[in-house]
Design a protein around this motif. Structure first.
Motif, PDB file in Angstrom:
ATOM      1  N   VAL A 125      -6.849   4.369   6.922  1.00  0.00           N
ATOM      2  CA  VAL A 125      -5.781   3.743   7.703  1.00  0.00           C
ATOM      3  C   VAL A 125      -4.501   4.543   7.435  1.00  0.00           C
ATOM      4  CG1 VAL A 125      -4.459   1.654   8.157  1.00  0.00           C
ATOM      5  CG2 VAL A 125      -6.873   1.487   7.476  1.00  0.00           C
ATOM      6  N   THR A 176      -2.599  -2.989   2.625  1.00  0.00           N
ATOM      7  CA  THR A 176      -3.663  -2.574   3.546  1.00  0.00           C
ATOM      8  C   THR A 176      -4.716  -1.756   2.805  1.00  0.00           C
ATOM      9  OG1 THR A 176      -2.015  -2.444   5.329  1.00  0.00           O
ATOM     10  CG2 THR A 176      -4.169  -1.413   5.718  1.00  0.00           C
ATOM     11  N   SER A 220      -5.678   2.558   2.899  1.00  0.00           N
ATOM     12  CA  SER A 220      -4.583   3.173   3.640  1.00  0.00           C
ATOM     13  C   SER A 220      -3.959   4.324   2.867  1.00  0.00           C
ATOM     14  CB  SER A 220      -3.510   2.126   3.950  1.00  0.00           C
ATOM     15  OG  SER A 220      -2.998   1.572   2.743  1.00  0.00           O
TER      16      SER A 220
END
Length: 342
Positions: free
Chosen positions: A159, A215, A218
């Motif tokens: 990500v 997240t 990421s």
């Protein structure tokens, strides 16, 4: 008598000498990269100069350049120097120029949150460019795995996180990628804002830090102090000397050493991908943007006084906040340049 007093106050107000509650307020806006440094400086300087209040909005370098050009703030701040077109636009609007004053040095680091991985990763320029171009999409891609033997990387999707606002941190990051990747230079280029091929946007170093922290799997790029203060890992980066280097004050100073000797008169210089085995490759100066002329003499003198303090006593606060001090050669040149502010 009251009328005379009122007229006197009106004259003072019109001349800019009358300050709200006896305090002169100076307003600035711009880069989030040096915000921890500037916040500390403005607080310390206020303790020594109680009649002066410097207010600063951490809105990103693009916003700082825009606001100082529009004249809505007294000074701006940026981690990417204004380009020739921006300088021309400022000159045409105001009839005089704007000056760049380097304040401290810092590092932009690749920070990540990978499920099950606590190790400090090594990143090659090819891997970072490939990730941000959207060509490397899995954490266990050979380009990431090869320099990280012994680390079990998951086959999860990467990500990608980048800045959503105009940002000097982005300028430093994309300036670096443009130097190490011809494809990046051709397809995307460098700037405070670019058309990102992939990824999620976060506002400010704070926003990118928070997004990466929350997240899984990421990767993002932030100023060193944001990674350290939020206790999120950041990687070593392979430099022009073919060495993986961890961001540190020493490594940032090494990157600046060459530029210090040949600093241009306008102080606009890039030190990304600097030569030398000890240099951290994603390093940068950060600049205050100061108009050449002020209609308010009190503000002019206050800003000049602050600049002199920041270049001298203010440098002693830098290292405790993970910024590197300015080289002495640069400080000496800047002190002379302060006289250009009229």
């Amino acid at each position: 008598m009251k009328r005379i007093a009122g007229l006197f106050l009106a004259v003072l107000a019109a001349s800019g000498i009358l300050w709200a509650e006896g305090v002169l307020s100076i307003n600035g806006a711009g880069a989030t990269f040096p915000y921890p440094m500037y916040s500390k400086w403005f607080d310390e300087y206020h303790k020594k100069n109680a009649n002066l209040q410097i207010n600063y909005q951490s809105i990103g370098s693009g916003g700082g350049i825009k606001q100082v050009t529009e004249g809505t703030v007294d000074f701006g701040a940026t981690d990417g120097p204004m380009n020739d077109d921006q300088l021309k636009a400022y000159q045409e609007k105001h009839g005089f120029g704007i000056l760049h004053f380097p304040t401290v040095l810092g590092a932009v680091v690749p920070t990540y949150n990978i499920t099950g991985v606590d190790a400090t990763l090594n990143f090659t320029p090819e891997a970072l460019a490939g990730i941000y171009l959207g060509k490397i999409t899995k954490w266990n891609d050979p380009a990431i795995a090869a320099p990280n033997k012994g680390v079990k990387l998951p086959g999860e999707d990467i990500v990608v996180v980048h800045r959503a606002d105009g940002s000097g941190t982005s300028y430093c990051w994309t300036d670096y990628l443009s130097k190490v990747s011809d494809e990046w230079k051709t397809k995307v280029g460098k700037g405070t804002s670019v058309n990102w091929p992939v990824g999620l946007g976060g506002k400010g170093n704070e926003g990118v830090t928070g997004t990466v922290k929350n997240t899984p799997n990421s990767i993002g790029y932030v100023e060193l102090i944001y990674a350290e203060s939020n206790k999120i890992p950041y990687g070593n980066v392979k430099n022009a000397g073919d060495t993986f280097v961890k961001a540190s004050l020493t490594a940032v100073s090494a990157a600046a050493a060459g530029a210090a000797k040949d600093m241009p008169d306008d102080f606009r210089v890039s030190i990304t991908n600097a030569p030398g085995k000890a240099s951290y490759p994603i390093s940068t100066f950060t600049w205050l943007l100061i108009p050449e002329k002020f209609s308010d003499a009190a503000k002019r003198d206050a800003i000049k006084g602050f600049l002199k303090w920041a270049l001298a006593d203010g440098q002693s606060y830098a290292e405790s906040l993970s910024y590197a001090k300015l080289p002495k050669e640069v400080v000496a040149k800047e002190v002379k340049a302060i006289d250009k502010i009229q």
